[in-house]
Design an enzyme around this catalytic site. Structure first.
Site, short mmCIF file in Angstrom:
data_model
loop_
_atom_site.label_atom_id
_atom_site.label_comp_id
_atom_site.label_asym_id
_atom_site.label_seq_id
_atom_site.Cartn_x
_atom_site.Cartn_y
_atom_site.Cartn_z
N ARG A 16 0.85 -1.20 0.00
CA ARG A 16 0.00 0.00 0.00
C ARG A 16 0.88 1.25 0.00
O ARG A 16 2.11 1.17 0.02
CB ARG A 16 -0.90 0.00 1.23
CG ARG A 16 -0.11 0.13 2.53
CD ARG A 16 -0.99 0.01 3.76
NE ARG A 16 -0.30 0.57 4.91
CZ ARG A 16 -0.48 0.18 6.16
NH1 ARG A 16 -1.34 -0.76 6.43
NH2 ARG A 16 0.20 0.75 7.14
N SER A 142 13.01 10.79 5.51
CA SER A 142 11.81 11.56 5.84
C SER A 142 12.22 12.97 6.24
O SER A 142 13.35 13.18 6.72
CB SER A 142 11.09 10.90 7.02
OG SER A 142 10.09 11.75 7.55
N TYR A 154 11.87 7.48 15.28
CA TYR A 154 11.71 7.56 13.82
C TYR A 154 12.71 8.56 13.21
O TYR A 154 13.31 8.29 12.17
CB TYR A 154 10.27 7.97 13.54
CG TYR A 154 9.85 8.02 12.09
CD1 TYR A 154 9.53 6.86 11.39
CD2 TYR A 154 9.69 9.24 11.43
CE1 TYR A 154 9.09 6.91 10.06
CE2 TYR A 154 9.26 9.30 10.11
CZ TYR A 154 8.96 8.13 9.43
OH TYR A 154 8.53 8.19 8.13
N LYS A 158 15.49 7.69 10.45
CA LYS A 158 15.48 8.32 9.13
C LYS A 158 16.74 9.13 8.87
O LYS A 158 17.20 9.23 7.72
CB LYS A 158 14.23 9.19 8.97
CG LYS A 158 12.92 8.39 8.91
CD LYS A 158 12.96 7.30 7.86
CE LYS A 158 11.58 6.81 7.45
NZ LYS A 158 11.67 5.66 6.51
N1 NAD Z 1 3.45 9.06 4.52
C1 NAD Z 1 4.33 10.00 4.79
O1 NAD Z 1 3.96 11.17 4.98
C2 NAD Z 1 5.80 9.69 4.86
C3 NAD Z 1 6.67 10.76 5.08
C4 NAD Z 1 8.04 10.52 5.16
C5 NAD Z 1 8.52 9.22 5.00
N2 NAD Z 1 7.66 8.20 4.80
C6 NAD Z 1 8.25 6.85 4.68
O2 NAD Z 1 7.82 6.27 3.46
C7 NAD Z 1 7.72 4.85 3.61
C8 NAD Z 1 6.33 4.40 3.21
O3 NAD Z 1 5.38 5.06 4.02
P1 NAD Z 1 3.79 4.99 3.80
O4 NAD Z 1 3.27 6.29 4.24
O5 NAD Z 1 3.49 4.45 2.45
O6 NAD Z 1 3.43 3.92 4.95
P2 NAD Z 1 2.27 2.83 5.06
O7 NAD Z 1 2.12 2.59 6.52
O8 NAD Z 1 1.08 3.19 4.25
O9 NAD Z 1 2.94 1.56 4.37
C9 NAD Z 1 4.08 0.93 4.93
C10 NAD Z 1 4.13 -0.51 4.44
O10 NAD Z 1 5.30 -1.11 5.03
C11 NAD Z 1 4.93 -2.42 5.44
N3 NAD Z 1 5.82 -2.91 6.49
C12 NAD Z 1 5.89 -2.49 7.78
N4 NAD Z 1 6.79 -3.21 8.47
C13 NAD Z 1 7.32 -4.11 7.60
C14 NAD Z 1 8.30 -5.14 7.71
N5 NAD Z 1 8.92 -5.39 8.88
N6 NAD Z 1 8.59 -5.88 6.61
C15 NAD Z 1 7.96 -5.65 5.45
N7 NAD Z 1 7.02 -4.68 5.26
C16 NAD Z 1 6.71 -3.94 6.34
C17 NAD Z 1 3.49 -2.29 5.94
O11 NAD Z 1 2.83 -3.54 6.02
C18 NAD Z 1 2.91 -1.33 4.90
O12 NAD Z 1 2.33 -2.01 3.80
C19 NAD Z 1 8.08 4.56 5.07
O13 NAD Z 1 9.44 4.21 5.17
C20 NAD Z 1 7.81 5.88 5.74
O14 NAD Z 1 8.54 6.01 6.94
C21 NAD Z 1 6.31 8.40 4.73
#
Ligand code: NAD
Length: 253
Positions: A16, A142, A154, A158
């Protein structure tokens, strides 16, 4: 390898959010994509989206923080799709809390998924990249790497990924492998929806409040991040390595 031959990409956390959008984007660019997440069944939607558009993908269940599972998953990708030479370390979790309330488990979980996960995945894939004399690694950092209240775990992970990225770039450059980091700002996904819930705000209201603080006056979409990752993983980006690109609708440093 000719540039027309299909490269194999692994995107972690691709069931996702940003990972799913990235998997779809890399497949549209002609990569065969391993859609990797904790639960293989949860990857089915992303795989379906790719195959229905004429692309090639497989679902792989794997916890990136578990060394044995990572070795087995990468071996399966190599056997089913071919040597993985593109890796996007995207899997992530939040365990937010103020320092005085943060448990050791919350600290360890975040370190294990982000840092240990990126380390294990990169170590397992690098031999395929070195053999192919080509590789592209992108790590998800991030804007929180610069510090964020309630995210001592976190933000440390990051920021750690930025140092990890630069060191991979130094060690692997001579093998044709680049490593870069994409550092998103506010992106609309389940992760930010969960944050809205934790702070007791409706998600729409939370997004609107965030948008007022962003120079381009909107929140980000997973596709905004997939675009940046597509650049770094592209054939033409071979002279760009060890960089951190903030994709946040404005400048951050
Ligand atoms: N959404 C934001 O605003 C944002 C901002 C900065 C950074 N990020 C980073 O971007 C990346 C994706 O974020 P997102 O918002 O799509 O998150 P999300 O929570 O929608 O998706 C994260 C996915 O990672 C999977 N996951 C978690 N632990 C796992 C593991 N041990 N092994 C395999 N899969 C695992 C989950 O099942 C999930 O499908 C992350 O690293 C997050 O820290 C997101």
């Amino acid at each position: 390898m000719s540039t027309t031959e299909q490269r194999v990409a692994i995107v972690t956390g691709a069931a996702r959010g940003i990972g799913a959008a990235t998997a779809v984007r890399l497949a549209a660019e002609g990569r065969a994509v391993a859609v990797l997440d904790l639960d293989e069944a949860a990857c089915k939607d992303t795989v379906k989206k790719i195959t229905e558009a004429g692309g090639k993908a497989v679902a792989i269940g794997c916890d990136v923080s578990d060394a044995e599972q990572v070795e087995a998953a990468v071996a399966r990708v190599a056997a089913e799709l071919g040597a993985p030479t593109v890796l996007v370390n995207n899997a992530g979790v939040l365990r937010d809390n103020l320092l005085f309330k943060m448990s050791e488990t919350d600290w360890d979980t975040v370190m294990n998924v982000h840092l240990r996960g990126a380390f294990l995945m990169s170590r397992a894939c690098q031999k395929h990249m070195v053999d192919a004399k080509f590789g592209r690694i992108v790590n998800l950092s991030s804007s929180s790497a610069l510090g964020n209240r309630g995210q001592v775990n976190y933000s440390a992970a990051k920021a750690g990924l930025q140092g990890f990225t630069k060191t991979l770039a130094i060690e692997l450059g001579k093998f044709g492998v680049t490593a870069n980091a994409v550092a998103p700002g506010f992106i609309v996904t389940d992760m930010t929806a969960a944050t809205a819930e934790r702070v007791g705000m409706g998600f729409e209201e939370f997004q609107a409040a965030a948008a007022t603080q962003i120079p381009v006056q909107r929140v980000g979409r997973p596709e905004d991040i997939a675009n940046a990752i597509a650049f770094f993983t592209g054939e033409a980006a071979g002279f760009v390595s060890g960089q951190v690109m903030y994709v946040a609708g404005g400048p951050l440093n």
